[in-house]
Design a protein around this motif. Sequence first.
Motif, mmCIF file in Angstrom:
data_model
loop_
_atom_site.group_PDB
_atom_site.id
_atom_site.type_symbol
_atom_site.label_atom_id
_atom_site.label_comp_id
_atom_site.label_asym_id
_atom_site.label_seq_id
_atom_site.Cartn_x
_atom_site.Cartn_y
_atom_site.Cartn_z
ATOM 1 N N UNK A 1 -57.639 6.746 -59.599
ATOM 2 C CA UNK A 1 -57.633 6.812 -61.067
ATOM 3 C C UNK A 1 -56.364 7.430 -61.668
ATOM 4 N N UNK A 2 -55.785 8.488 -61.084
ATOM 5 C CA UNK A 2 -54.612 9.107 -61.731
ATOM 6 C C UNK A 2 -53.317 8.309 -61.574
ATOM 7 N N UNK A 3 -53.346 7.186 -60.865
ATOM 8 C CA UNK A 3 -52.103 6.503 -60.506
ATOM 9 C C UNK A 3 -51.945 5.183 -61.264
ATOM 10 N N UNK A 4 -50.674 4.850 -61.556
ATOM 11 C CA UNK A 4 -50.361 3.618 -62.272
ATOM 12 C C UNK A 4 -50.152 2.450 -61.322
ATOM 13 N N UNK B 1 -44.049 7.274 -63.789
ATOM 14 C CA UNK B 1 -44.996 6.350 -63.174
ATOM 15 C C UNK B 1 -45.509 6.947 -61.866
ATOM 16 N N UNK B 2 -46.795 7.249 -61.827
ATOM 17 C CA UNK B 2 -47.402 7.839 -60.635
ATOM 18 C C UNK B 2 -47.837 6.747 -59.667
ATOM 19 N N UNK C 1 -56.171 -2.664 -65.018
ATOM 20 C CA UNK C 1 -54.861 -2.430 -65.629
ATOM 21 C C UNK C 1 -53.832 -1.915 -64.624
ATOM 22 N N UNK C 2 -54.292 -1.388 -63.501
ATOM 23 C CA UNK C 2 -53.374 -0.824 -62.525
ATOM 24 C C UNK C 2 -52.690 -1.944 -61.744
ATOM 25 N N UNK D 1 -60.217 -1.862 -56.539
ATOM 26 C CA UNK D 1 -59.275 -1.437 -57.584
ATOM 27 C C UNK D 1 -59.210 -2.503 -58.671
ATOM 28 N N UNK D 2 -59.117 -3.756 -58.259
ATOM 29 C CA UNK D 2 -59.051 -4.862 -59.214
ATOM 30 C C UNK D 2 -60.298 -4.903 -60.096
#
Length: 229
Positions: free
Chosen positions: A71-74, A35-36, A106-107, A100-101
């Motif tokens: 974008x690359x992070x969960x 998990x990033x 999904x993050x 972000x929301x």
Amino acid sequence: MKLPHICIIMNKISDLSENSALKLPNGIAELRKHVNMLVIDDNPFMPENFLQANGYQMQHKTDIDSIKDVEPYDIILCDISGVGKKLGFVKEGAFIIREIHANYPNKRIIAYTSNTYDADYNQFFSMADFVAPKDLAIDDWINVLDEQIKKSIDPVNQWKKIRNYLLENEVSTLTIAKIEDKFVEAVNSKNFDKLKIFVQGNDSKLNSIITDFMSSLCAKIILGMIGGI
């Protein structure tokens, strides 16, 4: 006489509640490796070294140049004060949370701060999955992060985020029910082809959120690309 089209919806998200797909692969220690996480804070994030020593994959940015930086992070941990300045956000980190929301629903978002804010910030805090004081103890940070990791790879929790996003964007309840049917079928069969075909050609936001899900850690675990369920 032309007969009306009958839509048969076979699957509901409640069908996944006892599904073996919800079991964690290899425990939380293994999940932490996959998990990033991104910390957005213009100051040092004091728990960072301790959390990294406990296996969390954590990067730190003092600010972001574009919302695509997340974008690359969960999971994103975002301070409220002192960030978002490069994007011209008056409400700083609160607007980062909003963006972000809006763009990556999904993050999972953890908002934190050492300050108190006016009531008009509540709408932004409500878009976060968790709100924490900045001086939260290390043990408590571990509990919070592990809980968010578990939710990030749980298809039921992921569906709830997708559904809320679709409702916010005024997608019809019938369309949502159809997507839910395909979503549950995809998880059970460990195959996203029908779900992908269903959303193709639809509204760009609908297509975007499903595409985002299919590239998520949750989807990779379901497909057996990581761990195995």
